[in-house]
Design a protein around this motif. Structure first.
Motif, PDB file in Angstrom:
ATOM      1  N   PRO A 134      31.036 -24.376  -9.423  1.00  0.00           N
ATOM      2  CA  PRO A 134      31.545 -24.291 -10.800  1.00  0.00           C
ATOM      3  C   PRO A 134      30.589 -23.473 -11.664  1.00  0.00           C
ATOM      4  CG  PRO A 134      30.591 -26.448 -10.391  1.00  0.00           C
ATOM      5  CD  PRO A 134      30.598 -25.737  -9.074  1.00  0.00           C
ATOM      6  N   THR A 135      31.038 -23.168 -12.866  1.00  0.00           N
ATOM      7  CA  THR A 135      30.206 -22.338 -13.750  1.00  0.00           C
ATOM      8  C   THR A 135      28.900 -23.024 -14.085  1.00  0.00           C
ATOM      9  OG1 THR A 135      32.232 -21.402 -14.690  1.00  0.00           O
ATOM     10  CG2 THR A 135      30.199 -21.062 -15.919  1.00  0.00           C
ATOM     11  N   TRP A 136      28.951 -24.355 -14.388  1.00  0.00           N
ATOM     12  CA  TRP A 136      27.723 -25.059 -14.730  1.00  0.00           C
ATOM     13  C   TRP A 136      26.787 -25.142 -13.522  1.00  0.00           C
ATOM     14  CZ3 TRP A 136      26.449 -29.290 -11.875  1.00  0.00           C
ATOM     15  CH2 TRP A 136      27.471 -29.941 -11.166  1.00  0.00           C
ATOM     16  N   GLY A 137      27.338 -25.163 -12.310  1.00  0.00           N
ATOM     17  CA  GLY A 137      26.494 -25.163 -11.118  1.00  0.00           C
ATOM     18  C   GLY A 137      25.730 -23.854 -10.962  1.00  0.00           C
ATOM     19  N   SER A 138      26.407 -22.747 -11.259  1.00  0.00           N
ATOM     20  CA  SER A 138      25.723 -21.457 -11.198  1.00  0.00           C
ATOM     21  C   SER A 138      24.618 -21.375 -12.238  1.00  0.00           C
ATOM     22  CB  SER A 138      26.731 -20.327 -11.416  1.00  0.00           C
ATOM     23  OG  SER A 138      26.097 -19.069 -11.445  1.00  0.00           O
ATOM     24  N   TYR A 139      24.909 -21.872 -13.454  1.00  0.00           N
ATOM     25  CA  TYR A 139      23.879 -21.874 -14.499  1.00  0.00           C
ATOM     26  C   TYR A 139      22.695 -22.760 -14.106  1.00  0.00           C
ATOM     27  CZ  TYR A 139      27.266 -19.599 -17.554  1.00  0.00           C
ATOM     28  OH  TYR A 139      28.149 -18.720 -18.105  1.00  0.00           O
ATOM     29  N   LEU A 140      22.963 -23.891 -13.438  1.00  0.00           N
ATOM     30  CA  LEU A 140      21.885 -24.782 -13.008  1.00  0.00           C
ATOM     31  C   LEU A 140      21.005 -24.097 -11.962  1.00  0.00           C
ATOM     32  CD1 LEU A 140      20.588 -27.585 -13.088  1.00  0.00           C
ATOM     33  CD2 LEU A 140      22.224 -28.309 -11.329  1.00  0.00           C
ATOM     34  N   VAL A 141      21.614 -23.360 -11.055  1.00  0.00           N
ATOM     35  CA  VAL A 141      20.839 -22.629 -10.048  1.00  0.00           C
ATOM     36  C   VAL A 141      19.925 -21.608 -10.711  1.00  0.00           C
ATOM     37  CG1 VAL A 141      21.017 -20.972  -8.134  1.00  0.00           C
ATOM     38  CG2 VAL A 141      22.507 -22.991  -8.201  1.00  0.00           C
ATOM     39  N   PHE A 142      20.459 -20.880 -11.693  1.00  0.00           N
ATOM     40  CA  PHE A 142      19.644 -19.896 -12.397  1.00  0.00           C
ATOM     41  C   PHE A 142      18.515 -20.569 -13.182  1.00  0.00           C
ATOM     42  CE2 PHE A 142      23.377 -17.054 -11.879  1.00  0.00           C
ATOM     43  CZ  PHE A 142      22.715 -15.957 -11.373  1.00  0.00           C
ATOM     44  N   ALA A 143      18.777 -21.739 -13.779  1.00  0.00           N
ATOM     45  CA  ALA A 143      17.742 -22.439 -14.535  1.00  0.00           C
ATOM     46  C   ALA A 143      16.602 -22.890 -13.618  1.00  0.00           C
ATOM     47  CB  ALA A 143      18.350 -23.637 -15.263  1.00  0.00           C
ATOM     48  N   LEU A 144      16.943 -23.475 -12.473  1.00  0.00           N
ATOM     49  CA  LEU A 144      15.913 -23.918 -11.530  1.00  0.00           C
ATOM     50  C   LEU A 144      15.119 -22.736 -10.982  1.00  0.00           C
ATOM     51  CD1 LEU A 144      17.917 -26.638  -9.548  1.00  0.00           C
ATOM     52  CD2 LEU A 144      16.199 -26.998 -11.330  1.00  0.00           C
ATOM     53  N   ALA A 145      15.809 -21.648 -10.697  1.00  0.00           N
ATOM     54  CA  ALA A 145      15.110 -20.454 -10.203  1.00  0.00           C
ATOM     55  C   ALA A 145      14.160 -19.900 -11.261  1.00  0.00           C
ATOM     56  CB  ALA A 145      16.125 -19.390  -9.787  1.00  0.00           C
ATOM     57  N   THR A 146      14.582 -19.947 -12.534  1.00  0.00           N
ATOM     58  CA  THR A 146      13.719 -19.464 -13.616  1.00  0.00           C
ATOM     59  C   THR A 146      12.474 -20.322 -13.748  1.00  0.00           C
ATOM     60  OG1 THR A 146      15.670 -18.641 -14.802  1.00  0.00           O
ATOM     61  CG2 THR A 146      13.640 -18.906 -16.061  1.00  0.00           C
ATOM     62  N   LEU A 155      11.054 -22.241 -11.405  1.00  0.00           N
ATOM     63  CA  LEU A 155      10.211 -22.044 -10.229  1.00  0.00           C
ATOM     64  C   LEU A 155       9.466 -20.716 -10.289  1.00  0.00           C
ATOM     65  CD1 LEU A 155       9.305 -23.021  -7.450  1.00  0.00           C
ATOM     66  CD2 LEU A 155      11.335 -21.927  -6.484  1.00  0.00           C
ATOM     67  N   LEU A 156      10.184 -19.665 -10.665  1.00  0.00           N
ATOM     68  CA  LEU A 156       9.553 -18.350 -10.751  1.00  0.00           C
ATOM     69  C   LEU A 156       8.484 -18.330 -11.838  1.00  0.00           C
ATOM     70  CD1 LEU A 156       9.519 -15.427  -9.737  1.00  0.00           C
ATOM     71  CD2 LEU A 156      11.272 -14.898 -11.433  1.00  0.00           C
ATOM     72  N   GLY A 157       8.760 -18.984 -12.988  1.00  0.00           N
ATOM     73  CA  GLY A 157       7.765 -19.040 -14.056  1.00  0.00           C
ATOM     74  C   GLY A 157       6.516 -19.790 -13.642  1.00  0.00           C
ATOM     75  N   SER A 158       6.685 -20.882 -12.878  1.00  0.00           N
ATOM     76  CA  SER A 158       5.523 -21.647 -12.410  1.00  0.00           C
ATOM     77  C   SER A 158       4.665 -20.812 -11.460  1.00  0.00           C
ATOM     78  CB  SER A 158       5.990 -22.922 -11.709  1.00  0.00           C
ATOM     79  OG  SER A 158       6.761 -23.729 -12.582  1.00  0.00           O
ATOM     80  N   ILE A 159       5.314 -20.103 -10.562  1.00  0.00           N
ATOM     81  CA  ILE A 159       4.558 -19.277  -9.606  1.00  0.00           C
ATOM     82  C   ILE A 159       3.793 -18.170 -10.341  1.00  0.00           C
ATOM     83  CG2 ILE A 159       4.793 -17.666  -7.684  1.00  0.00           C
ATOM     84  CD1 ILE A 159       7.182 -19.337  -6.745  1.00  0.00           C
TER      85      ILE A 159
END
Length: 324
Positions: free
Chosen positions: A197-209, A211-215
């Motif tokens: 769903p759309t909110w699932g795609s947004y959640l994936v992008f949020a988690l990736a952001t 994780l990438l910011g922490s690294i």
């Protein structure tokens, strides 16, 4: 008689109809010729190669030389579709106007839309020898031709240096636009192929952001620690700060020390006097009694000195001095 007249009328009407048909024949032939010529013209125009140059991120630097008219368009844009005929006419007259006419599809070249800061479609630019000017006039045939042929582009201010598409900063902006296009493609894949769903795609992008910011943050901290290592600190326990009351007590103890030093000087002087008296030749009983009194006084003063030295104020003063 009547039959003969009737036959004559029929013959006359037939001859009149044949004459009219013969008279209409040239008109019919001419109309057929016009139709054939029109169909031939349309077929030739359809088969003729387009004179509008297609630009993308690999050959857009051609616009840095000579004079160009650029159109940023998209296939799904209705305004771009309505402008296509006029833009093709401008391309057909490119040799007469001594310019180059090109179009850029933003769906296949998103980096160029970021480099030129395209926020609406269609967007038209006039370029001459690396100077970029945005055309904001009417999009009809006469206005475009007059703008180029009459050199009315001279009245338009060029794009500022910090927005120049050939500058370094706009190159970085183009990379961000490419990244946004990539993220859109990933978003569509998650929706269409994986059925999220759309909110699932947004959640994936949020988690990736996150994780990438922490690294990236950890890498930056490691680089800073490597370039600027932390200096060694003294880990010995530091004395507690002295309050105003303790400072007053220390001052009082200093005054007492001064008095003790003065008393010691007086005692030293008295001892010298006693030694002189002992070595003197006079040994009268009065002198003996005086000496005894002095000894008693000295013993009393010595005891008082010991009491003063053993007082808690003196001990506290010594402790404070050791801490300092």
């Amino acid at each position: 008689m009547w039959c003969g007249n009737r036959s004559r009328v029929l013959i006359f009407s037939r001859s009149a109809g044949a004459g009219a048909a013969v008279m209409k024949l040239p008109l019919i032939v001419s109309l057929c010729l016009v139709a054939v010529v029109w169909q031939t013209t349309l077929a030739t125009a359809a088969l003729a190669p387009s004179k509008v140059v297609k630009l993308d991120e690999t050959n857009w630097t051609l616009t840095l030389n000579d004079e160009w008219m650029l159109e940023f368009m998209a296939p799904w844009c209705p305004a771009c579709t309505s402008l296509k005929g006029t833009w093709d006419d401008l391309g057909s007259s490119a040799k007469v106007l001594k310019i180059n006419v090109a179009e850029i599809d933003v769906t296949t070249a998103p980096g160029l839309s970021g480099r030129f800061l395209v926020t609406a479609l269609p967007t038209i630019y006039h370029v001459i020898n690396g100077e970029f000017r945005q055309y904001k006039g009417p999009r009809d045939h006469d206005s475009l031709f007059t703008f180029v042929e009459g050199k009315r582009w001279k009245a338009t201010e060029p794009v500022s240096w910090w927005k120049n598409p050939d500058s370094i900063q706009m190159s970085y902006v183009s990379y961000f636009f490419k990244m946004s296009q990539m993220l859109r493609v990933v978003h569509n894949i998650l929706l269409e192929q994986y059925g999220l769903p759309t909110w699932g795609s947004y959640l994936v992008f949020a988690l990736a952001t996150i994780l990438l910011g922490s690294i990236i943050g950890l890498l930056m901290v490691a680089c800073i620690d490597f370039l600027y290592p932390q200096k060694a600190t003294d880990k010995r326990p530091q004395p507690s700060p002295i309050t105003k009351s303790e400072e007053a007590e220390v001052m009082n103890d200093d005054l007492i020390d001064e008095e003790e030093d003065n008393s010691e000087e007086y005692e030293t002087q008295d001892d010298k006097d006693e030694d002189e008296e002992k070595n003197s030749a006079s040994d009268t009983p009065e002198s003996d009694s005086e000496e005894e009194n002095k000894e008693i006084e000295n013993s009393g003063s010595g005891a008082s000195d010991k009491d003063n030295k053993s007082s808690p104020n003196v001990r506290r003063r010594k402790t404070v001095r050791k801490e300092k």
